[in-house]
Scaffold this motif. Structure first.
Motif, mmCIF file in Angstrom:
data_model
loop_
_atom_site.group_PDB
_atom_site.id
_atom_site.type_symbol
_atom_site.label_atom_id
_atom_site.label_comp_id
_atom_site.label_asym_id
_atom_site.label_seq_id
_atom_site.Cartn_x
_atom_site.Cartn_y
_atom_site.Cartn_z
ATOM 1 N N GLN A 1 0.840 -1.203 0.000
ATOM 2 C CA GLN A 1 0.000 0.000 0.000
ATOM 3 C C GLN A 1 0.875 1.253 0.000
ATOM 4 O O GLN A 1 0.667 2.187 -0.783
ATOM 5 C CB GLN A 1 -0.911 0.021 1.236
ATOM 6 N N ILE A 2 1.868 1.276 0.872
ATOM 7 C CA ILE A 2 2.748 2.441 0.974
ATOM 8 C C ILE A 2 3.522 2.651 -0.315
ATOM 9 O O ILE A 2 3.644 3.781 -0.792
ATOM 10 C CB ILE A 2 3.686 2.309 2.191
ATOM 11 N N MET A 3 4.033 1.588 -0.910
ATOM 12 C CA MET A 3 4.815 1.743 -2.142
ATOM 13 C C MET A 3 3.943 2.278 -3.281
ATOM 14 O O MET A 3 4.387 3.132 -4.059
ATOM 15 C CB MET A 3 5.487 0.428 -2.527
ATOM 16 N N SER A 4 2.703 1.834 -3.366
ATOM 17 C CA SER A 4 1.796 2.385 -4.374
ATOM 18 C C SER A 4 1.526 3.862 -4.102
ATOM 19 O O SER A 4 1.479 4.678 -5.025
ATOM 20 C CB SER A 4 0.477 1.603 -4.399
ATOM 21 N N ALA A 5 1.369 4.211 -2.834
ATOM 22 C CA ALA A 5 1.126 5.605 -2.468
ATOM 23 C C ALA A 5 2.344 6.484 -2.738
ATOM 24 O O ALA A 5 2.209 7.642 -3.156
ATOM 25 C CB ALA A 5 0.703 5.702 -1.002
ATOM 26 N N VAL A 6 3.551 5.955 -2.529
ATOM 27 C CA VAL A 6 4.770 6.709 -2.833
ATOM 28 C C VAL A 6 4.810 7.053 -4.323
ATOM 29 O O VAL A 6 5.091 8.189 -4.703
ATOM 30 C CB VAL A 6 6.041 5.917 -2.426
ATOM 31 N N ALA A 7 4.509 6.070 -5.163
ATOM 32 C CA ALA A 7 4.492 6.310 -6.609
ATOM 33 C C ALA A 7 3.438 7.362 -6.964
ATOM 34 O O ALA A 7 3.689 8.252 -7.784
ATOM 35 C CB ALA A 7 4.237 5.012 -7.365
ATOM 36 N N LEU A 8 2.282 7.276 -6.337
ATOM 37 C CA LEU A 8 1.217 8.256 -6.583
ATOM 38 C C LEU A 8 1.683 9.670 -6.245
ATOM 39 O O LEU A 8 1.568 10.582 -7.063
ATOM 40 C CB LEU A 8 -0.024 7.911 -5.755
ATOM 41 N N LEU A 9 2.211 9.857 -5.030
ATOM 42 C CA LEU A 9 2.584 11.204 -4.603
ATOM 43 C C LEU A 9 3.790 11.753 -5.359
ATOM 44 O O LEU A 9 3.920 12.965 -5.497
ATOM 45 C CB LEU A 9 2.823 11.241 -3.092
ATOM 46 N N ALA A 10 4.628 10.882 -5.861
ATOM 47 C CA ALA A 10 5.747 11.344 -6.687
ATOM 48 C C ALA A 10 5.227 11.906 -8.011
ATOM 49 O O ALA A 10 5.778 12.866 -8.538
ATOM 50 C CB ALA A 10 6.729 10.203 -6.940
ATOM 51 N N GLN A 11 4.152 11.315 -8.502
ATOM 52 C CA GLN A 11 3.578 11.761 -9.778
ATOM 53 C C GLN A 11 2.535 12.853 -9.582
ATOM 54 O O GLN A 11 2.423 13.762 -10.396
ATOM 55 C CB GLN A 11 2.936 10.564 -10.488
ATOM 56 N N THR A 12 1.766 12.770 -8.501
ATOM 57 C CA THR A 12 0.684 13.712 -8.230
ATOM 58 C C THR A 12 0.788 14.142 -6.775
ATOM 59 O O THR A 12 0.196 13.511 -5.888
ATOM 60 C CB THR A 12 -0.686 13.041 -8.494
ATOM 61 N N PRO A 13 1.546 15.212 -6.491
ATOM 62 C CA PRO A 13 1.804 15.595 -5.099
ATOM 63 C C PRO A 13 0.565 15.944 -4.270
ATOM 64 O O PRO A 13 0.586 15.792 -3.063
ATOM 65 C CB PRO A 13 2.727 16.805 -5.228
ATOM 66 N N LYS A 14 -0.487 16.400 -4.907
ATOM 67 C CA LYS A 14 -1.720 16.751 -4.192
ATOM 68 C C LYS A 14 -2.906 16.033 -4.837
ATOM 69 O O LYS A 14 -3.757 16.643 -5.475
ATOM 70 C CB LYS A 14 -1.948 18.278 -4.226
ATOM 71 N N PRO A 15 -2.986 14.718 -4.664
ATOM 72 C CA PRO A 15 -4.040 13.955 -5.343
ATOM 73 C C PRO A 15 -5.418 14.195 -4.738
ATOM 74 O O PRO A 15 -5.552 14.395 -3.532
ATOM 75 C CB PRO A 15 -3.604 12.517 -5.138
ATOM 76 N N ASP A 16 -6.434 14.159 -5.608
ATOM 77 C CA ASP A 16 -7.813 14.189 -5.119
ATOM 78 C C ASP A 16 -8.264 12.745 -4.888
ATOM 79 O O ASP A 16 -7.507 11.797 -5.120
ATOM 80 C CB ASP A 16 -8.724 14.935 -6.091
ATOM 81 N N ASP A 17 -9.490 12.584 -4.429
ATOM 82 C CA ASP A 17 -9.987 11.243 -4.119
ATOM 83 C C ASP A 17 -9.967 10.327 -5.337
ATOM 84 O O ASP A 17 -9.646 9.139 -5.214
ATOM 85 C CB ASP A 17 -11.397 11.298 -3.542
ATOM 86 N N ALA A 18 -10.293 10.857 -6.502
ATOM 87 C CA ALA A 18 -10.304 10.034 -7.716
ATOM 88 C C ALA A 18 -8.900 9.538 -8.056
ATOM 89 O O ALA A 18 -8.723 8.369 -8.426
ATOM 90 C CB ALA A 18 -10.889 10.820 -8.886
ATOM 91 N N ALA A 19 -7.906 10.392 -7.915
ATOM 92 C CA ALA A 19 -6.520 9.990 -8.195
ATOM 93 C C ALA A 19 -6.043 8.951 -7.193
ATOM 94 O O ALA A 19 -5.356 7.989 -7.564
ATOM 95 C CB ALA A 19 -5.599 11.209 -8.192
ATOM 96 N N ILE A 20 -6.421 9.133 -5.939
ATOM 97 C CA ILE A 20 -6.043 8.154 -4.917
ATOM 98 C C ILE A 20 -6.701 6.809 -5.227
ATOM 99 O O ILE A 20 -6.043 5.765 -5.207
ATOM 100 C CB ILE A 20 -6.408 8.646 -3.502
ATOM 101 N N SER A 21 -7.977 6.828 -5.542
ATOM 102 C CA SER A 21 -8.678 5.580 -5.860
ATOM 103 C C SER A 21 -8.050 4.876 -7.047
ATOM 104 O O SER A 21 -7.843 3.660 -7.023
ATOM 105 C CB SER A 21 -10.160 5.853 -6.136
ATOM 106 N N ALA A 22 -7.717 5.634 -8.086
ATOM 107 C CA ALA A 22 -7.129 5.036 -9.283
ATOM 108 C C ALA A 22 -5.764 4.429 -8.979
ATOM 109 O O ALA A 22 -5.454 3.317 -9.424
ATOM 110 C CB ALA A 22 -7.018 6.079 -10.392
ATOM 111 N N ALA A 23 -4.947 5.138 -8.222
ATOM 112 C CA ALA A 23 -3.593 4.657 -7.920
ATOM 113 C C ALA A 23 -3.599 3.459 -6.983
ATOM 114 O O ALA A 23 -2.744 2.585 -7.086
ATOM 115 C CB ALA A 23 -2.758 5.780 -7.317
ATOM 116 N N MET A 24 -4.549 3.422 -6.078
ATOM 117 C CA MET A 24 -4.563 2.370 -5.069
ATOM 118 C C MET A 24 -5.441 1.188 -5.460
ATOM 119 O O MET A 24 -5.457 0.173 -4.769
ATOM 120 C CB MET A 24 -5.034 2.953 -3.732
#
Length: 158
Positions: A102-125
């Motif tokens: 979970q954390i590694m997926s979230a790290v990749a998300l925040l590296a690409q999208t520093p301020k993700p909205d709920d939709a971006a979080i859902s898609a990445a996770m």
């Protein structure tokens, strides 16, 4: 067959067969047991690591496919990554088994999208399964890390 892989900022020699999944090279040969085996078919996310900054399932990636890519495991974050700190602050894990993926997926998300909205979080996770159902706390921790500090993108040097 001897191969050199870049794991957590260090070149490491491994002797696994070329078709050995990266997951087993990390766990069995290199002793990096933070990356977990979940399903073996790249569907649950427990084995997620970063490959050149992208979240990848290590259970289905043969070590021969790694090449010169930089692999980052949960150990490579050093325990002080903003997401790890948010995970602890918000008491995210229950059993904890899925948390490194979970954390590694979230790290990749925040590296690409520093301020993700709920939709971006859902898609990445999507595809990171938590049997305990800690999804709301996972989302809150991602938001906490995104709001609170600049996210470190490079692995910690061991």
């Amino acid at each position: 067959m001897a191969t050199t892989v870049d794991v957590n900022g260090r070149p490491l020699n491994v002797n696994s067969a070329p078709d050995t999944p990266l997951l087993w090279v990390l766990r069995d040969e290199l002793g990096l047991t933070g990356t977990k085996y979940g399903c073996g078919v790249a569907q649950c996310g427990a084995c997620t690591v970063l490959v050149d900054g992208q979240a990848m399932r290590s259970c289905q990636m043969p070590v021969s496919a790694v090449g010169a890519a930089r692999i980052t495991t949960i150990e490579g974050l050093g325990g002080t990554h903003p997401l790890q700190e948010a995970w602890v602050k918000l008491d995210v894990p229950q059993c904890g088994y899925c948390q490194s993926g979970q954390i590694m997926s979230a790290v990749a998300l925040l590296a690409q999208t520093p301020k993700p909205d709920d939709a971006a979080i859902s898609a990445a996770m999507d595809g990171n399964i938590c049997r305990c159902g800690a999804y709301q706390r996972i989302r809150a921790a991602i938001k906490e890390a995104a709001a609170g500090q600049a996210v470190q993108t490079a692995p910690a040097k061991a």
